[in-house]
Design an enzyme around this catalytic site. Structure first.
Site, PDB file in Angstrom:
ATOM      1  N   HIS A  14       0.835  -1.205   0.000  1.00  0.00           N
ATOM      2  CA  HIS A  14       0.000   0.000   0.000  1.00  0.00           C
ATOM      3  C   HIS A  14       0.867   1.252   0.000  1.00  0.00           C
ATOM      4  CE1 HIS A  14      -3.586   2.433   1.236  1.00  0.00           C
ATOM      5  NE2 HIS A  14      -2.640   3.180   1.781  1.00  0.00           N
ATOM      6  N   GLU A  15       1.807   1.302   0.933  1.00  0.00           N
ATOM      7  CA  GLU A  15       2.655   2.489   1.046  1.00  0.00           C
ATOM      8  C   GLU A  15       3.611   2.614  -0.133  1.00  0.00           C
ATOM      9  OE1 GLU A  15       1.987   4.723   3.141  1.00  0.00           O
ATOM     10  OE2 GLU A  15       0.551   3.528   4.270  1.00  0.00           O
ATOM     11  N   HIS A  18       2.000   4.565  -2.892  1.00  0.00           N
ATOM     12  CA  HIS A  18       2.166   6.012  -2.702  1.00  0.00           C
ATOM     13  C   HIS A  18       3.573   6.450  -3.115  1.00  0.00           C
ATOM     14  CE1 HIS A  18      -1.619   6.450  -0.633  1.00  0.00           C
ATOM     15  NE2 HIS A  18      -1.253   5.747   0.420  1.00  0.00           N
TER      16      HIS A  18
END
Length: 361
Positions: A14-15, A18
């Site tokens: 997820h990170e 980003h």
């Protein structure tokens, strides 16, 4: 063990979503952390990004240049300056559409992971297909009592066409007590039968209980249909959408009082379920990973300040107003949002603890 194999990679992915999109747009990352709180171990790369493992393994974050904290609140030095000063690698000075894509990249990455898992299953095993034909009844069957017969082909529920038995299940299982109008084909004729789904407490092999809807119908045997790469991706995307709509329905039922808030789960329950799925084998565990990945994307896209969805809501307001939301408004929203998130975490964790056998639940 299952919890670490589940949450660690999903949070990292997820990170990393980003981070990668931020890097693509030239935004500098000051820190990439798995977990929150005190740093346990880490290193700084040649770009100046601090990669670290932190003490509380309940999430993670990327802190871009210009962020005041892990929630990506803008530092006071960059507030309101996005359109006034040249881009210098600061997240909050990037163009609005770029910031929105960077924020959306995290949940999008989780969705891509889930689609990839379901697509791989569809190509390797096939898509399960069962005709919506009544093959039998359970001992207690409201469908049989309502007039359904063996051999009836279910064609629609509440006017919504169904072409597969799994579609029938999807319209009944999540909605205990739901009133249904079932359209069936019988000997060439169309018959309409009103049914109210039973509310049943179902217990799995690990003793986990869940309230589901049931009408007491059993299908005939089905088959697995092999799918090519494109059809597998399409099928996987539809499965992700189906799971998401079930999550929305479940949340709506809790808000309306149709379901108990005790059904909400937190990190302890996820750890319990992940261990149970891992004990069943690799494939059930990977399927559970896909489910939690969708769940992680869904939660992060809720329009709560401090979550990805909250940031996207601010950017939507900025696009309409043609200027950022004021500093005071952002501060208040973030404080309220973080209080809601922390309050929810405390609540679901307490739910998890009270549901443990030691407490008699």
């Amino acid at each position: 063990m299952g919890f670490l194999l589940l949450l660690g990679p999903l949070v990292t992915i997820h990170e990393f979503g980003h981070y990668l999109v931020g890097r693509f747009f030239g935004v500098k990352a000051d820190a990439f952390s798995i977990g929150f709180g005190k740093e346990l171990a880490g290193f700084t790369d040649q770009r100046g990004t601090r990669w670290k493992l932190s003490a509380l393994p309940l999430g993670g974050y990327v802190q871009f240049k210009g962020d005041m904290n892990a929630a990506s609140m803008p530092d006071s030095s960059v507030r309101g300056s996005a359109s006034e000063e040249p881009f210098d690698g600061s997240f909050h000075k990037a163009e609005l559409w770029k910031r929105a894509l960077i924020v959306f990249a995290g949940p999008a990455t989780n969705i891509i992971v889930a689609i990839a898992i379901f697509a791989a299953f569809a190509m390797a095993i096939g898509k399960p297909v069962i005709a919506p034909v009544v093959g039998g009844f359970s001992e207690q069957s409201v469908a049989r009592d309502a007039g359904l017969e063996i051999g009836d082909r279910i064609t629609a529920l509440n006017g919504k066409p169904v072409g597969d038995f799994y579609e029938v299940v999807d319209e009944i299982l999540p909605f205990p007590g739901r009133e249904l109008v079932m359209s069936v084909e019988r000997d060439g004729d169309m018959v309409t039968i009103p049914i109210t789904a039973q509310s049943v407490i179902r217990t799995d092999q690990f003793g986990n209980e869940g309230r589901v809807g049931q009408i007491g119908v059993m299908p005939n045997s089905g088959e697995f249909v092999q799918l090519g790469p494109l059809d597998s991706v399409s099928y996987a995307a539809s499965e992700c959408w189906k799971i998401t709509t079930m999550m929305v329905s479940g949340l709506g039922q809790i808000i309306s009082g149709d379901r108990s808030v005790k059904e909400l789960g937190g990190p302890i329950k996820i750890a319990k379920y992940s261990g149970e799925q891992l004990s069943l084998g690799l494939l059930p565990f990977i399927g559970f990973v896909a489910l939690i990945s969708i769940n992680l994307a869904f939660i992060n896209l809720l329009p709560i300040p401090g979550l990805d969805g909250g940031h996207l809501a601010f950017y939507a307001a900025e696009a309409v107003r043609r200027k950022p939301v004021g500093a005071r408004g952002q501060d208040m929203a973030f404080r309220v949002g973080m209080a809601l998130v922390l309050g929810l975490m405390v609540f679901v964790t307490a739910n998890d603890i009270l549901s443990l056998p030691v407490f008699g639940s």
